[in-house]
Design an enzyme around this catalytic site. Structure first.
Site, PDB file in Angstrom:
ATOM      1  N   ARG A 145     -29.627  44.941 -35.171  1.00 26.48           N
ATOM      2  CA  ARG A 145     -28.159  44.899 -35.072  1.00 26.48           C
ATOM      3  C   ARG A 145     -27.715  44.337 -33.720  1.00 26.48           C
ATOM      4  O   ARG A 145     -26.525  44.392 -33.381  1.00 26.48           O
ATOM      5  CB  ARG A 145     -27.609  46.317 -35.285  1.00 26.48           C
ATOM      6  CG  ARG A 145     -26.152  46.374 -35.727  1.00 26.48           C
ATOM      7  CD  ARG A 145     -25.788  47.754 -36.275  1.00 26.48           C
ATOM      8  NE  ARG A 145     -26.122  48.823 -35.355  1.00 26.48           N
ATOM      9  CZ  ARG A 145     -25.334  49.282 -34.384  1.00 26.48           C
ATOM     10  NH1 ARG A 145     -24.134  48.765 -34.211  1.00 26.48           N
ATOM     11  NH2 ARG A 145     -25.727  50.265 -33.605  1.00 26.48           N
ATOM     12  N   LYS A 146     -28.643  43.773 -32.970  1.00 29.10           N
ATOM     13  CA  LYS A 146     -28.307  43.162 -31.677  1.00 29.10           C
ATOM     14  C   LYS A 146     -27.779  41.750 -31.924  1.00 29.10           C
ATOM     15  O   LYS A 146     -28.425  40.750 -31.613  1.00 29.10           O
ATOM     16  CB  LYS A 146     -29.528  43.149 -30.761  1.00 29.10           C
ATOM     17  CG  LYS A 146     -29.970  44.546 -30.332  1.00 29.10           C
ATOM     18  CD  LYS A 146     -31.194  44.506 -29.450  1.00 29.10           C
ATOM     19  CE  LYS A 146     -31.617  45.914 -29.028  1.00 29.10           C
ATOM     20  NZ  LYS A 146     -32.836  45.912 -28.191  1.00 29.10           N
ATOM     21  N   THR A 147     -26.588  41.719 -32.497  1.00 29.21           N
ATOM     22  CA  THR A 147     -25.957  40.458 -32.858  1.00 29.21           C
ATOM     23  C   THR A 147     -24.721  40.232 -32.005  1.00 29.21           C
ATOM     24  O   THR A 147     -24.248  41.125 -31.316  1.00 29.21           O
ATOM     25  CB  THR A 147     -25.569  40.464 -34.344  1.00 29.21           C
ATOM     26  OG1 THR A 147     -24.777  41.636 -34.611  1.00 29.21           O
ATOM     27  CG2 THR A 147     -26.806  40.490 -35.234  1.00 29.21           C
TER      28      THR A 147
END
Length: 302
Positions: A145-147
């Site tokens: 989820r490191k977007t």
């Protein structure tokens, strides 16, 4: 994976809203440049100038649909490997865009920015998938989820095109209890019990663990996935094997490895007892693929 078309996975309303936001950000008031070039029909060529996987086609198409009066004619399908070094000038013609000059330029920068990043992510994902297949590992390579805020739809889509798993899409997709959740609650067991009381049977619960003891507590509490966080390759092999042997026939769970994984060290993590390896690096510090969009002089447009 290059033969699979993923466009239909995108919700039309989300796709349209994302693109509308980009266009509004880029032209919030007057378009003086558009006034300069006018509305005569022109053709612009999309060139690729660096080797990589083509990704982001539906978003590119939507940009030029929304600026109105434009159409895109692609020479390659999404997911293929592009290699400009095969051309004489180092530029590979990927598509042509037809439409009024001002509208071509309205869509140019948002479309290129998106395509460059999406293709960069897909390229890195394709490489990791190839490494997994070469090693004969049968687990799952996943993103995280490191977007980029506001750009997740594109980045998760690019992961699919590149051939890896998207992992959870957002906080509502799967429960992941990390160190902050545990510290705020007081224990892994308490955090898992509280999560299960509202998540129901249909949502998986994953717990971030820094030791085998924490993983044992998570499994005892009913976690579906234990994430062995920041273990090195040899360390995760030992821990995953120990957990699988100790809980054999007693509980079903997946072991995920995450934290510090890169192309350079991933080979040491491939082992039968690890089910998932997740990478923040598929979206962070990813080199973009260089594209340009060039309006052609009338004499060269045919």
């Amino acid at each position: 994976m290059s033969n699979v078309l993923f466009e239909s996975v995108l919700p039309p309303a989300q796709l349209q809203k994302a693109v509308a936001d980009w266009l509004l950000e880029d032209t919030p008031s007057f378009d003086v440049g558009g006034f300069v070039v006018g509305t005569d029909d022109q053709v612009a060529i999309l060139f690729c100038k660096a080797k990589g996987v083509l990704a982001g086609v539906p978003f590119f198409d939507e940009v030029f649909r929304q600026v109105t009066g434009c159409r895109v004619e692609w020479h390659f399908k999404e997911g293929v490997d592009l290699d400009p070094s095969t051309t004489k000038n180092g530029k590979l013609e990927v598509a042509r865009v037809y439409g009024p000059a001002r509208n071509l330029l309205l869509g140019e920068r948002p479309a290129l920015n998106m395509l460059a990043r999406a293709s960069g992510i897909a390229t890195r994902c394709r490489k990791l998938r190839a490494m997994k297949e070469k090693a004969g590992w049968h687990g799952v390579i996943a993103g995280t989820r490191k977007t980029t805020p506001g750009f997740r739809l594109v980045e998760k889509y690019a992961m699919l095109v590149g051939g890896v798993d998207t992992h959870r899409m957002d906080l509502s997709s799967m429960v992941m209890l990390k160190d902050n959740h545990i510290w705020a609650t007081g224990s892994i067991s308490g955090a898992v019990a509280k999560a299960r009381s509202v998540a129901g049977f249909s949502v998986k619960i994953e717990v971030e663990c820094c030791s085998e003891a924490e993983a044992d507590e998570a499994i005892t509490a009913g976690a579906d996935i234990v994430m062995l966080d920041n273990f090195d390759g040899p360390g995760i092999r030992v821990a995953a094997k120990s957990l699988k042997e100790r809980w054999s026939g007693k509980a079903k769970f997946l072991v995920e490895g995450s934290g510090g994984l890169t192309e350079d060290n991933v080979a040491s993590y491939f082992c039968p007892d690890v089910d998932v390896l997740s990478f923040g690096s598929v979206t962070q510090s990813v080199p973009h693929i260089d594209f340009s969009l060039k309006v052609q002089p009338a004499s060269k447009a045919k």
